[in-house]
Design a protein around this motif. Structure first.
Motif, short mmCIF file in Angstrom:
data_model
loop_
_atom_site.label_atom_id
_atom_site.label_comp_id
_atom_site.label_asym_id
_atom_site.label_seq_id
_atom_site.Cartn_x
_atom_site.Cartn_y
_atom_site.Cartn_z
N SER A 86 -2.75 3.36 11.74
CA SER A 86 -2.36 4.88 11.68
C SER A 86 -3.23 5.58 10.10
O SER A 86 -3.21 6.80 10.56
CB SER A 86 -0.86 4.89 11.30
N VAL A 87 -3.31 4.88 9.40
CA VAL A 87 -3.65 5.48 8.28
C VAL A 87 -5.15 5.36 8.13
O VAL A 87 -6.15 6.31 7.66
CB VAL A 87 -3.04 4.66 6.91
N VAL A 98 -5.64 6.43 1.62
CA VAL A 98 -3.96 7.10 1.11
C VAL A 98 -4.68 8.40 -0.07
O VAL A 98 -4.00 9.38 0.11
CB VAL A 98 -3.40 6.01 0.45
N GLU A 99 -5.58 7.87 -0.86
CA GLU A 99 -6.11 9.06 -1.68
C GLU A 99 -6.83 10.07 -1.12
O GLU A 99 -6.56 11.08 -1.62
CB GLU A 99 -6.95 8.14 -2.84
N ALA A 135 -3.29 12.14 -5.48
CA ALA A 135 -2.77 10.81 -5.55
C ALA A 135 -3.59 9.68 -6.12
O ALA A 135 -4.54 9.63 -5.79
CB ALA A 135 -2.07 10.25 -4.27
N LYS A 136 -2.97 8.99 -7.05
CA LYS A 136 -3.73 7.59 -7.60
C LYS A 136 -2.54 6.49 -7.41
O LYS A 136 -1.72 6.77 -8.29
CB LYS A 136 -4.00 7.81 -9.06
N ALA A 181 1.66 -0.22 -4.28
CA ALA A 181 2.11 1.30 -4.29
C ALA A 181 1.17 1.81 -3.07
O ALA A 181 1.52 2.73 -2.55
CB ALA A 181 1.71 1.83 -5.71
N ALA A 182 -0.01 1.41 -3.20
CA ALA A 182 -0.98 2.15 -2.16
C ALA A 182 -0.39 1.86 -0.69
O ALA A 182 -0.32 2.70 0.32
CB ALA A 182 -2.23 1.70 -2.19
N ASP A 183 0.01 0.64 -0.15
CA ASP A 183 0.37 0.06 0.91
C ASP A 183 1.77 1.15 1.20
O ASP A 183 2.04 1.14 2.28
CB ASP A 183 0.74 -1.35 0.69
N ALA A 184 2.63 1.15 0.15
CA ALA A 184 3.94 1.76 0.24
C ALA A 184 3.61 3.39 0.58
O ALA A 184 4.28 3.92 1.39
CB ALA A 184 4.73 1.80 -1.04
#
Length: 175
Positions: free
Chosen positions: A114-115, A130-131, A137-138, A144-147
Motif C-alpha cells: 500500500s505504501v 513515509v517521509e 515527517a521524520k 515509528a516509520a512502520d506505524a
C-alpha cells in the motif's frame, strides 16, 4: 471542506512499539506525531506489557485519534518471540478498543504494498516513502516509520462508511 480525521498506526513489539498519528482531510495526508514506546528488558513480562499499555494510553489521550491500525503478527521461526509479539499486539488492540476506536489490522506485506508498491519492501524503502507521503515527517525509529505506514495504509484502505461514521462520532463529541 472535508472533515478531518486522525488515524493512529501501531507497530507492536515487546521491546519497542512504534506509533504514528496522521491526519486525513479528503485525499490529503498530514503528519501529526510519531514515536516509540520502549519497555525495560530487566522487568517481568507483565511489567513490560504495563509499560506498553501506559504509553499507548498516553498517545491516545494526547492525540485523540478516530481509528487505529495495528500490524498483524507474522509467523516467526521462534515460537517464544511470536508469543511475546502476540502479547504486545493484544495490548495494542485492547487499549485501542477500550478507547472506543475502530481498530483495523493489516498484514505487513499489505502495508508495504500500500505504501511502497511492493509487498517485500525493506525498512529503508518504507521510511523513505513515509517521509515522501507525509512532508515534514521524520520518523524517530524504524518502528515509528512502520506505524506511520500502517496509518497511511489505513487511510488508503479505510472504507467510506468508516470515515463517515468516525466523522459523525467526532462531530457529536465536539472534537
Amino acid at each position: 471542506m472535508p472533515v478531518s480525521l486522525t488515524y493512529l498506526g501501531i507497530d507492536p513489539g515487546l521491546t519497542a512499539t512504534g506509533w504514528g498519528v496522521i491526519g486525513i482531510s479528503g485525499s490529503r495526508l498530514t503528519h501529526i506525531a510519531n514515536g516509540t514506546i520502549t519497555s525495560n528488558a530487566r522487568l517481568s513480562l507483565a511489567e513490560r506489557l504495563v509499560q506498553i499499555e501506559a504509553g499507548l494510553v498516553q498517545v491516545i489521550h494526547e492525540h485523540a485519534p478516530d481509528a487505529a491500525a495495528v500490524e498483524q503478527a507474522f509467523v516467526a521461526r521462534d515460537a517464544s518471540a511470536a508469543l511475546k509479539l502476540g502479547q504486545a499486539r493484544a495490548i495494542a488492540l485492547l487499549v485501542s478498543a477500550r478507547a472506543g476506536l475502530a481498530v483495523a489490522e493489516y498484514a505487513p506485506n499489505h502495508v508495504k504494498k500500500s505504501v511502497v508498491g511492493a509487498g517485500h519492501a525493506d525498512k529503508s524503502q518504507i521510511r523513505l516513502m513515509v517521509e515522501m507521503l507525509l512532508p515534514g515527517a521524520k520518523a524517530g525509529s524504524e518502528h515509528a516509520a512502520d506505524a506511520l505506514a500502517l496509518a497511511i495504509c489505513h487511510a488508503h484502505s479505510g472504507s467510506a462508511n468508516e470515515r463517515i461514521a468516525a466523522a459523525l462520532l467526532r462531530a457529536g463529541a465536539g472534537r
